[in-house]
Design a protein around this motif. Sequence first.
Motif, PDB file in Angstrom:
ATOM      1  N   ILE A  22       0.829  -1.205   0.000  1.00 34.93           N
ATOM      2  CA  ILE A  22       0.000   0.000   0.000  1.00 34.93           C
ATOM      3  C   ILE A  22       0.864   1.256   0.000  1.00 34.93           C
ATOM      4  CG2 ILE A  22      -1.644   1.350   1.376  1.00 34.93           C
ATOM      5  CD1 ILE A  22      -2.926  -1.331   2.194  1.00 34.93           C
ATOM      6  N   GLU A  23       1.970   1.239   0.729  1.00 34.71           N
ATOM      7  CA  GLU A  23       2.881   2.391   0.738  1.00 34.71           C
ATOM      8  C   GLU A  23       3.450   2.641  -0.651  1.00 34.71           C
ATOM      9  OE1 GLU A  23       3.461   4.655   3.120  1.00 34.71           O
ATOM     10  OE2 GLU A  23       1.825   3.580   4.143  1.00 34.71           O
ATOM     11  N   GLU A  24       3.789   1.560  -1.368  1.00 36.98           N
ATOM     12  CA  GLU A  24       4.283   1.714  -2.740  1.00 36.98           C
ATOM     13  C   GLU A  24       3.189   2.253  -3.653  1.00 36.98           C
ATOM     14  OE1 GLU A  24       7.350   1.356  -4.131  1.00 36.98           O
ATOM     15  OE2 GLU A  24       7.988   1.236  -2.021  1.00 36.98           O
ATOM     16  N   MET A  25       1.974   1.811  -3.426  1.00 37.63           N
ATOM     17  CA  MET A  25       0.853   2.289  -4.229  1.00 37.63           C
ATOM     18  C   MET A  25       0.626   3.780  -3.995  1.00 37.63           C
ATOM     19  SD  MET A  25      -1.730  -0.967  -3.704  1.00 37.63           S
ATOM     20  CE  MET A  25      -3.127  -0.235  -4.570  1.00 37.63           C
ATOM     21  N   LYS A  26       0.757   4.222  -2.748  1.00 36.97           N
ATOM     22  CA  LYS A  26       0.562   5.644  -2.434  1.00 36.97           C
ATOM     23  C   LYS A  26       1.611   6.503  -3.138  1.00 36.97           C
ATOM     24  CE  LYS A  26      -1.659   5.122   2.105  1.00 36.97           C
ATOM     25  NZ  LYS A  26      -1.522   5.326   3.556  1.00 36.97           N
ATOM     26  N   ARG A  39      -4.069  -7.372  -8.668  1.00 36.88           N
ATOM     27  CA  ARG A  39      -2.996  -7.752  -9.585  1.00 36.88           C
ATOM     28  C   ARG A  39      -2.952  -6.818 -10.798  1.00 36.88           C
ATOM     29  NH1 ARG A  39      -0.588 -12.716 -10.057  1.00 36.88           N
ATOM     30  NH2 ARG A  39      -2.337 -13.764  -9.004  1.00 36.88           N
ATOM     31  N   ASP A  40      -4.129  -6.474 -11.321  1.00 28.88           N
ATOM     32  CA  ASP A  40      -4.188  -5.653 -12.530  1.00 28.88           C
ATOM     33  C   ASP A  40      -3.676  -4.241 -12.296  1.00 28.88           C
ATOM     34  OD1 ASP A  40      -5.224  -7.803 -13.869  1.00 28.88           O
ATOM     35  OD2 ASP A  40      -7.303  -7.117 -13.810  1.00 28.88           O
ATOM     36  N   ILE A  41      -4.036  -3.638 -11.161  1.00 33.37           N
ATOM     37  CA  ILE A  41      -3.577  -2.270 -10.934  1.00 33.37           C
ATOM     38  C   ILE A  41      -2.077  -2.234 -10.647  1.00 33.37           C
ATOM     39  CG2 ILE A  41      -3.980  -2.092  -8.426  1.00 33.37           C
ATOM     40  CD1 ILE A  41      -5.098   0.760  -9.068  1.00 33.37           C
ATOM     41  N   LEU A  42      -1.555  -3.283 -10.016  1.00 30.57           N
ATOM     42  CA  LEU A  42      -0.110  -3.348  -9.795  1.00 30.57           C
ATOM     43  C   LEU A  42       0.628  -3.403 -11.122  1.00 30.57           C
ATOM     44  CD1 LEU A  42       0.055  -5.846  -6.791  1.00 30.57           C
ATOM     45  CD2 LEU A  42       0.351  -3.369  -6.718  1.00 30.57           C
ATOM     46  N   HIS A  43       0.069  -4.156 -12.078  1.00 26.43           N
ATOM     47  CA  HIS A  43       0.678  -4.232 -13.405  1.00 26.43           C
ATOM     48  C   HIS A  43       0.535  -2.906 -14.147  1.00 26.43           C
ATOM     49  CE1 HIS A  43       0.320  -8.920 -13.695  1.00 26.43           C
ATOM     50  NE2 HIS A  43       1.131  -8.523 -12.734  1.00 26.43           N
ATOM     51  N   GLU A  77       6.415  -2.864  -8.709  1.00 33.55           N
ATOM     52  CA  GLU A  77       7.146  -4.121  -8.664  1.00 33.55           C
ATOM     53  C   GLU A  77       7.114  -4.713  -7.256  1.00 33.55           C
ATOM     54  OE1 GLU A  77      11.046  -3.736 -10.227  1.00 33.55           O
ATOM     55  OE2 GLU A  77      10.388  -2.954 -12.175  1.00 33.55           O
ATOM     56  N   ILE A  78       6.538  -5.898  -7.156  1.00 30.14           N
ATOM     57  CA  ILE A  78       6.499  -6.639  -5.894  1.00 30.14           C
ATOM     58  C   ILE A  78       6.734  -8.114  -6.212  1.00 30.14           C
ATOM     59  CG2 ILE A  78       4.836  -5.047  -4.824  1.00 30.14           C
ATOM     60  CD1 ILE A  78       2.719  -7.296  -5.299  1.00 30.14           C
TER      61      ILE A  78
END
Length: 347
Positions: free
Chosen positions: A293-297, A322-326, A331-332
């Motif tokens: 979540i911190e990476e997403m922020k 998964r889709d939003i991370l892509h 990168e995780i």
Amino acid sequence: MKILEAAINSRQDVSLTAYLQDAGKEFRNITKRPAVLVIPGGGYQFCSDREADPVAFAYLKAGYHAFVLRYSVGDDHKWPEPLEDYEDAMEYIKNHAEKWNVLSDKIAVVGFSAGGHLAGAAATIAKHKPAAAILGYAVLNEVVDEIAEDAPIIAKQVEYDTAPCFLFASRADNVVPIKNTLDMAISLDKAGITFESHIYAFGPHGFSVGDTAIQTRESAFCERIPNWVQDSVGFLKDVMGDFCVGTAEDKILSKPKCKAHVTDDESAWLSLDCTIGRIMGNPVAKKVLTDVIEEMKKTIIPFTPEMTFDDMMNCFSRMKLRDILHEKSIEINEEQIDALLREVPNI
């Protein structure tokens, strides 16, 4: 190839024709094969020959074992006898799976018109559900009342455990209205079931594989109709897996590219394939994903200055994590994070 005829129960004229391909020896690494069970149409009055063997041959070419079910038809055979015939056929195939080199959990049904209704019943309410269902110009809504008394309306039977479906039909079908296919697609969408649909602009009812050896094409016959065969084979490869290198039973087919459900929101445990709304609404999951979540922020830029991170998550609530991370190139270690989420109950 071996061709066998089996009487699967005591009903007269009910039979199962098995087209069994060789495995092993010259067919390197293929020790077992997936299969299709073909269910011809005929308005529950007869079993159409043009929707039987010619269809089986198309899937034999793709490497599948093929079975043709000739089920109970006529005024003396009421519903649910056809469904009971299907159950007997699937049970018979699975009981002979080892002998016949059939992957018992990789059997799809292919049904047409009234046979499509029976295949749809197999996909939704049967005890022996198929791995996938291919439904051609199938009777799937209230039209079934015209051909079978007390038979279920398939589009109203779709639930989370329905098999993935491949739908195809002609817009100009004047026997089974296109609304049957549209209603089924809507029901599958609402239930989150994986499906693919091809509605061709024009063509007659009962076109089978669309080959001129079965019926000649006139001006009212769409040239693209035969494409459904190869498209359906591709769909089966997506949801059941394709032949791959390996000798162990679990390596005969590759891992499916496409899951049976659009998301894992109804599964017992969370995963990266659950929606953001489902995951962010779970306090335990948010703790597990603290670093993610911190990476997403840091990466997800608000649409407007006034929007918060939570506002953005609400906007993306229907997307799989998964889709939003892509999409955002975050990168995780997906395998590790997915494993952690799968320990969190989906409540």
